[in-house]
Design a protein around this motif. Structure first.
Motif, PDB file in Angstrom:
ATOM      1  N   TYR A 138     -90.667  26.019  83.521  1.00 13.25           N
ATOM      2  CA  TYR A 138     -92.030  25.662  83.943  1.00 13.25           C
ATOM      3  C   TYR A 138     -93.011  25.710  82.769  1.00 13.25           C
ATOM      4  O   TYR A 138     -93.792  24.785  82.547  1.00 13.25           O
ATOM      5  N   GLN A 143     -86.413  29.713  85.512  1.00 17.15           N
ATOM      6  CA  GLN A 143     -87.458  28.894  86.141  1.00 17.15           C
ATOM      7  C   GLN A 143     -88.777  29.013  85.371  1.00 17.15           C
ATOM      8  O   GLN A 143     -89.461  28.017  85.130  1.00 17.15           O
ATOM      9  N   LEU A 144     -89.087  30.226  85.016  1.00 15.62           N
ATOM     10  CA  LEU A 144     -90.338  30.448  84.280  1.00 15.62           C
ATOM     11  C   LEU A 144     -90.324  29.711  82.943  1.00 15.62           C
ATOM     12  O   LEU A 144     -91.294  29.045  82.582  1.00 15.62           O
ATOM     13  N   ASP A 190     -86.256  34.051  85.216  1.00 18.35           N
ATOM     14  CA  ASP A 190     -86.522  33.805  83.800  1.00 18.35           C
ATOM     15  C   ASP A 190     -86.319  32.334  83.458  1.00 18.35           C
ATOM     16  O   ASP A 190     -87.109  31.730  82.724  1.00 18.35           O
TER      17      ASP A 190
END
Lengths: 195, 130
Positions: free
Chosen positions: B20, B16-17, B14
């Motif tokens: 990003y 990292q997403l 979550d």
């Protein structure tokens, strides 16, 4: 005081009705409010600035043409626009794919262009490629959840599916992402299992 | 040396997403300057015009009067009425005499000259006959 300041407290539906009634400032107010989000949605789906701008313009044209028949209680303008943009992007992507297949090219590489732009950012590239490899609806649900920070009910409303279907899409999408990213731990900053 | 096995958790994914997608949003190109102008030009073309109100403001007084009395049909009726009125006014004696004689309402056989016409003779007859 700017001439359209009196719209500050009006919701998008009310401004659209004012547009339909001939108010010359209403279009500028709505465009300023909605254009950034519409463009970014189109760009996220198409990954091409010119195409995203065309879709943005097309979506607004549809909004202007529907304005005289708009009923304020039928839906939120932003939700309606989201659906229009999504359908326009899907149509455009489908046409691109068909034309490329007709020309005998390989299937579209959805990460083309991103690698060049972000070539030094391996983590971003890995995530980008993994996201692009997801089915469209899973990627859309995850993006709405993590970027737009919408609740499941709002995502369900925009995608015209049930809340349970949204939960399922996000859950399956994340499982698929994990699986895709397992082999790229180094790029993501995780230690390799066998290092 | 073997590193401990590390499996990505939901929370890490979550995070990292989220990072990003936010970064991706920041890296996104801005719409070109003329996009807003193109959209507003479309809006102007599609915007319904309050035609009745504008027409009422811009039309001259004689056009407003002309529309108010009902246009060409009413004007023709008014013209006809005016012509007939003038005609009756100029030749009223002859017309009244001829009209009365045709209904045998003249009470005197000698009353043929226009200056001897009793315009109220018909009224007398009405009183007599009840």
């Amino acid at each position: 005081m700017m001439p359209f300041d009196h719209y500050n407290d009006a919701d998008d539906g009310a401004v659209l009705v004012a547009f339909a009634n001939g108010d010359p400032f209403a279009a500028r107010v709505l465009t300023k409010r909605l254009m950034p989000r519409v463009f970014s949605q189109a760009y996220r789906m198409l990954r091409n600035q010119a195409d995203a701008e065309d879709v943005t313009q097309d979506a607004f044209m549809r909004l202007w043409s529907i304005a005289p028949d708009w009923k304020q209680d039928q839906a939120q303008v932003s939700t309606w626009m989201y659906r229009v943009v999504r359908n326009l992007c899907i149509d455009r992507t489908r046409k691109h794919r068909e034309s490329e297949l007709d020309e005998g090219l390989d299937a579209i590489d959805p990460t083309q262009g991103i690698d060049q732009k972000l070539q030094d950012q391996h983590r971003t590239v890995a995530l980008s490629q993994a996201l692009d490899a997801l089915p469209d609806r899973q990627r859309e649900a995850i993006t709405l959840r993590h970027l737009d920070e919408l609740a499941n009910a709002e995502i369900a409303d925009r995608m015209e599916i049930s809340v349970e279907a949204v939960e399922s899409l996000i859950s399956r999408g994340k499982r698929a992402l994990k699986s895709l990213l397992q082999g790229r731990k180094q790029e993501l900053g995780y230690e390799d299992d066998t290092a | 040396m073997t590193q401990p096995n590390h499996t990505m958790s939901d929370a890490e994914l979550d995070e990292q997403l989220g990072q990003y997608l936010v970064q991706d949003q920041k890296d996104m190109p801005r719409p070109s300057d003329d996009l807003m102008a193109r959209i507003l030009a479309d809006a102007e073309a599609y915007q319904p015009r309050p035609t009745v109100f504008v027409a009422a403001l811009n039309r001259p007084w004689w056009k407003a009067l002309f529309d108010e009395i009902g246009g060409w049909p009413s004007l023709a009726g008014l013209g006809t009425a005016a012509v007939i009125g003038v005609w009756i006014g100029l030749g009223s004696s002859v017309i009244v005499t001829d009209g009365l004689s045709s209904f045998n309402l003249a009470t005197s056989a000698s009353a043929t000259a226009t200056d001897e016409v009793d315009p109220f003779s018909g009224l007398d007859l009405g009183f007599i006959e009840g």
